[in-house]
Design a protein around this motif. Sequence first.
Motif, PDB file in Angstrom:
ATOM      1  N   CYS A   1       7.522   1.312   4.179  1.00 54.51           N
ATOM      2  CA  CYS A   1       6.722   0.383   3.390  1.00 54.51           C
ATOM      3  C   CYS A   1       5.539  -0.100   4.227  1.00 54.51           C
ATOM      4  O   CYS A   1       5.701  -0.405   5.415  1.00 54.51           O
ATOM      5  CB  CYS A   1       7.572  -0.805   2.942  1.00 54.51           C
ATOM      6  SG  CYS A   1       6.674  -2.064   2.005  1.00 54.51           S
TER       7      CYS A   1
ATOM      8  N   THR B   1       0.016   0.786  -5.025  1.00 55.84           N
ATOM      9  CA  THR B   1       0.468   2.159  -5.155  1.00 55.84           C
ATOM     10  C   THR B   1       1.734   2.181  -5.991  1.00 55.84           C
ATOM     11  O   THR B   1       2.394   1.141  -6.158  1.00 55.84           O
ATOM     12  CB  THR B   1       0.736   2.777  -3.769  1.00 55.84           C
ATOM     13  OG1 THR B   1       1.077   4.156  -3.910  1.00 55.84           O
ATOM     14  CG2 THR B   1       1.881   2.060  -3.079  1.00 55.84           C
TER      15      THR B   1
ATOM     16  N   ASP C   1       0.807  -1.212   0.000  1.00 58.06           N
ATOM     17  CA  ASP C   1       0.000   0.000   0.000  1.00 58.06           C
ATOM     18  C   ASP C   1       0.845   1.268   0.000  1.00 58.06           C
ATOM     19  O   ASP C   1       0.344   2.349  -0.322  1.00 58.06           O
ATOM     20  CB  ASP C   1      -0.935   0.018   1.217  1.00 58.06           C
ATOM     21  CG  ASP C   1      -1.822  -1.230   1.262  1.00 58.06           C
ATOM     22  OD1 ASP C   1      -2.331  -1.625   0.197  1.00 58.06           O
ATOM     23  OD2 ASP C   1      -1.994  -1.800   2.349  1.00 58.06           O
ATOM     24  N   LYS C   2       2.105   1.125   0.381  1.00 57.82           N
ATOM     25  CA  LYS C   2       2.994   2.291   0.402  1.00 57.82           C
ATOM     26  C   LYS C   2       4.431   1.819   0.274  1.00 57.82           C
ATOM     27  O   LYS C   2       4.825   0.821   0.892  1.00 57.82           O
ATOM     28  CB  LYS C   2       2.820   3.089   1.706  1.00 57.82           C
ATOM     29  CG  LYS C   2       3.622   4.375   1.762  1.00 57.82           C
ATOM     30  CD  LYS C   2       3.312   5.152   3.043  1.00 57.82           C
ATOM     31  CE  LYS C   2       4.039   6.485   3.053  1.00 57.82           C
ATOM     32  NZ  LYS C   2       3.741   7.260   4.291  1.00 57.82           N
TER      33      LYS C   2
END
Length: 223
Positions: free
Chosen positions: A184, A163, A121-122
């Motif tokens: 992360c 993402t 997601d990141k």
Amino acid sequence: MKYILVGILLLCMLLPLLFFIKMKVLINYSHNGQDDELSLQFRTLGFIKYSVNLPLLAIDDETPSVVYEEKRQSALGEKDIKEKFTLHRFLDDLKHFHRFLKHVVGFHTILRKFMQKMSIDKFLWESEIGTGDAALTGSASGLLWGIKGNTLGVISNYMNWKTKPQISVVPQFQQMLLKTSFECMVSFRIGHAILAGLKVLRHWKKGRTLFKSTDTAGRDINV
């Protein structure tokens, strides 16, 4: 007795829901000169969280070991832990892990299938590098770009991106410097983790049986 039965009934009703609840893991790492710090945070249901902070690392002057401090935070409070990590302990842990892999038939397959159900997601990875020499700094920056690109390629083969990853390498031509920060966030359903754990236990027992009779325990098979 009545309350016990009600409690068991509620547990049976909530257990299936647990399989669909998402767990998010936030990983933060930073290196600034001589200082390193790693933190892990586990979140679920938006408010339940558990975090571990590892200010890394310090060299022990008295013994050939590395000292690290760990801080754990949860709903139950905080707990500080200080331990020494020696080369002997590292080799011992490595032997245990090697023995574990021999016993768990198909461990790589189980891990790969679990990771395929995980989402990123990141992803943020920023670095600054300088060697004091302009030409050498340019070469080092190119090498670091290559390492990051290859890392993203490997991750893409195992996990799903939700993402766009953000990576950067900033060369510092006038000074000797190495800084990096990594952030992360990965997410997965708790049910997938539980199923992967059950598969590991099942194949652990199977692997121990095969390991006693044949040499095929280390071979990867479909699960």
